[in-house]
Scaffold this motif. Structure first.
Motif, PDB file in Angstrom:
ATOM      1  N   ALA A  62      17.962  17.141 -27.436  1.00  0.00           N
ATOM      2  CA  ALA A  62      19.288  17.060 -28.057  1.00  0.00           C
ATOM      3  C   ALA A  62      19.301  16.092 -29.237  1.00  0.00           C
ATOM      4  N   ASP A  63      18.424  15.109 -29.217  1.00  0.00           N
ATOM      5  CA  ASP A  63      18.388  14.107 -30.288  1.00  0.00           C
ATOM      6  C   ASP A  63      17.655  14.592 -31.534  1.00  0.00           C
ATOM      7  N   LEU A  64      16.978  15.725 -31.446  1.00  0.00           N
ATOM      8  CA  LEU A  64      16.196  16.216 -32.578  1.00  0.00           C
ATOM      9  C   LEU A  64      17.082  16.905 -33.606  1.00  0.00           C
ATOM     10  N   PRO A  65      16.694  16.831 -34.883  1.00  0.00           N
ATOM     11  CA  PRO A  65      17.476  17.525 -35.918  1.00  0.00           C
ATOM     12  C   PRO A  65      17.322  19.042 -35.795  1.00  0.00           C
ATOM     13  N   PRO A  66      18.238  19.797 -36.380  1.00  0.00           N
ATOM     14  CA  PRO A  66      18.176  21.259 -36.302  1.00  0.00           C
ATOM     15  C   PRO A  66      16.849  21.837 -36.808  1.00  0.00           C
ATOM     16  N   SER A  67      16.270  21.217 -37.819  1.00  0.00           N
ATOM     17  CA  SER A  67      14.999  21.727 -38.344  1.00  0.00           C
ATOM     18  C   SER A  67      13.892  21.637 -37.298  1.00  0.00           C
ATOM     19  N   THR A 112       9.740  19.164 -44.701  1.00  0.00           N
ATOM     20  CA  THR A 112      10.648  19.254 -43.565  1.00  0.00           C
ATOM     21  C   THR A 112       9.899  19.700 -42.311  1.00  0.00           C
ATOM     22  N   VAL A 113       9.020  20.681 -42.471  1.00  0.00           N
ATOM     23  CA  VAL A 113       8.223  21.169 -41.348  1.00  0.00           C
ATOM     24  C   VAL A 113       7.280  20.074 -40.861  1.00  0.00           C
ATOM     25  N   ARG A 114       6.663  19.373 -41.778  1.00  0.00           N
ATOM     26  CA  ARG A 114       5.743  18.280 -41.418  1.00  0.00           C
ATOM     27  C   ARG A 114       6.486  17.204 -40.616  1.00  0.00           C
ATOM     28  N   ASP A 115       7.684  16.843 -41.064  1.00  0.00           N
ATOM     29  CA  ASP A 115       8.494  15.860 -40.354  1.00  0.00           C
ATOM     30  C   ASP A 115       8.897  16.386 -38.976  1.00  0.00           C
ATOM     31  N   ALA A 116       9.309  17.637 -38.911  1.00  0.00           N
ATOM     32  CA  ALA A 116       9.720  18.238 -37.638  1.00  0.00           C
ATOM     33  C   ALA A 116       8.560  18.275 -36.652  1.00  0.00           C
ATOM     34  N   LEU A 117       7.380  18.638 -37.117  1.00  0.00           N
ATOM     35  CA  LEU A 117       6.207  18.678 -36.241  1.00  0.00           C
ATOM     36  C   LEU A 117       5.873  17.287 -35.719  1.00  0.00           C
ATOM     37  N   GLY A 118       6.006  16.288 -36.563  1.00  0.00           N
ATOM     38  CA  GLY A 118       5.762  14.914 -36.133  1.00  0.00           C
ATOM     39  C   GLY A 118       6.738  14.471 -35.063  1.00  0.00           C
ATOM     40  N   ARG A 119       8.012  14.790 -35.271  1.00  0.00           N
ATOM     41  CA  ARG A 119       9.032  14.427 -34.282  1.00  0.00           C
ATOM     42  C   ARG A 119       8.793  15.155 -32.962  1.00  0.00           C
ATOM     43  N   LEU A 120       8.447  16.432 -33.053  1.00  0.00           N
ATOM     44  CA  LEU A 120       8.192  17.221 -31.848  1.00  0.00           C
ATOM     45  C   LEU A 120       6.963  16.704 -31.104  1.00  0.00           C
ATOM     46  N   GLU A 121       5.953  16.330 -31.846  1.00  0.00           N
ATOM     47  CA  GLU A 121       4.743  15.792 -31.217  1.00  0.00           C
ATOM     48  C   GLU A 121       5.046  14.456 -30.535  1.00  0.00           C
ATOM     49  N   THR A 139       9.725  29.851 -41.006  1.00  0.00           N
ATOM     50  CA  THR A 139      11.043  29.214 -40.950  1.00  0.00           C
ATOM     51  C   THR A 139      11.760  29.166 -42.292  1.00  0.00           C
ATOM     52  N   GLN A 140      11.006  29.325 -43.381  1.00  0.00           N
ATOM     53  CA  GLN A 140      11.543  29.213 -44.731  1.00  0.00           C
ATOM     54  C   GLN A 140      12.057  27.794 -45.019  1.00  0.00           C
ATOM     55  N   LEU A 141      11.541  26.813 -44.280  1.00  0.00           N
ATOM     56  CA  LEU A 141      11.871  25.412 -44.539  1.00  0.00           C
ATOM     57  C   LEU A 141      10.859  24.837 -45.522  1.00  0.00           C
ATOM     58  N   LYS A 158      14.337  21.679 -34.046  1.00  0.00           N
ATOM     59  CA  LYS A 158      14.652  22.675 -33.016  1.00  0.00           C
ATOM     60  C   LYS A 158      14.217  24.068 -33.461  1.00  0.00           C
ATOM     61  N   LEU A 159      14.426  24.378 -34.741  1.00  0.00           N
ATOM     62  CA  LEU A 159      14.001  25.667 -35.279  1.00  0.00           C
ATOM     63  C   LEU A 159      12.487  25.791 -35.226  1.00  0.00           C
ATOM     64  N   VAL A 160      11.780  24.748 -35.631  1.00  0.00           N
ATOM     65  CA  VAL A 160      10.317  24.772 -35.599  1.00  0.00           C
ATOM     66  C   VAL A 160       9.828  24.968 -34.166  1.00  0.00           C
ATOM     67  N   HIS A 161      10.442  24.286 -33.221  1.00  0.00           N
ATOM     68  CA  HIS A 161      10.042  24.444 -31.815  1.00  0.00           C
ATOM     69  C   HIS A 161      10.288  25.863 -31.331  1.00  0.00           C
ATOM     70  N   LEU A 162      11.419  26.434 -31.693  1.00  0.00           N
ATOM     71  CA  LEU A 162      11.737  27.810 -31.307  1.00  0.00           C
ATOM     72  C   LEU A 162      10.701  28.781 -31.863  1.00  0.00           C
ATOM     73  N   VAL A 163      10.346  28.616 -33.130  1.00  0.00           N
ATOM     74  CA  VAL A 163       9.347  29.494 -33.759  1.00  0.00           C
ATOM     75  C   VAL A 163       7.998  29.343 -33.060  1.00  0.00           C
ATOM     76  N   LEU A 164       7.635  28.118 -32.715  1.00  0.00           N
ATOM     77  CA  LEU A 164       6.365  27.904 -32.019  1.00  0.00           C
ATOM     78  C   LEU A 164       6.394  28.482 -30.609  1.00  0.00           C
ATOM     79  N   GLN A 165       7.549  28.485 -29.974  1.00  0.00           N
ATOM     80  CA  GLN A 165       7.654  29.096 -28.648  1.00  0.00           C
ATOM     81  C   GLN A 165       7.475  30.608 -28.729  1.00  0.00           C
ATOM     82  N   GLU A 166       7.962  31.204 -29.794  1.00  0.00           N
ATOM     83  CA  GLU A 166       7.876  32.654 -29.952  1.00  0.00           C
ATOM     84  C   GLU A 166       6.487  33.114 -30.386  1.00  0.00           C
ATOM     85  N   ASN A 167       5.710  32.216 -30.955  1.00  0.00           N
ATOM     86  CA  ASN A 167       4.365  32.521 -31.418  1.00  0.00           C
ATOM     87  C   ASN A 167       3.398  31.618 -30.668  1.00  0.00           C
TER      88      ASN A 167
END
Length: 89
Positions: free
Chosen positions: A2-7, A36-45, A30-32, A9-18
């Motif tokens: 819940a604390d993660l930004p929308p970007s 933004t993707v690099r930051d999202a991956l870091g946060r997710l990791e 994602t068309q991000l 969450k989108l990256v995680h969803l795409v990775l779940q589907e692939n």
């Protein structure tokens, strides 16, 4: 999660589907912006929601795989409420 930004969450969803994706594949899907993707991956990791591995075809690249929220560190973070939060102090 819940604390993660929308970007993120989108990256995680795409990775779940692939199954496994490189950063450039995630960026394309994602068309991000790449940054933004690099930051999202870091946060997710950091949250334990993504696993990073070296790409066997090209060692300069990394391959990312989504972890389920149940297996990540998120469970611990969500159950650890700040002191006084439950009592309203």
């Amino acid at each position: 999660m819940a604390d993660l930004p929308p970007s993120a969450k989108l990256v995680h969803l795409v990775l779940q589907e692939n199954d496994r994706m490189t950063q450039s594949q995630v960026t394309e899907e994602t068309q991000l912006a790449g940054r933004t993707v690099r930051d999202a991956l870091g946060r997710l990791e950091d949250a334990g929601l993504v696993t990073e591995e070296i790409c066997l075809k090209d060692a300069r690249k990394r391959v990312y795989t989504a972890n389920s929220p149940e297996s990540g560190e998120v469970d611990h973070a969500e159950t650890d409420a700040p002191e006084g939060a439950a009592t309203g102090d």
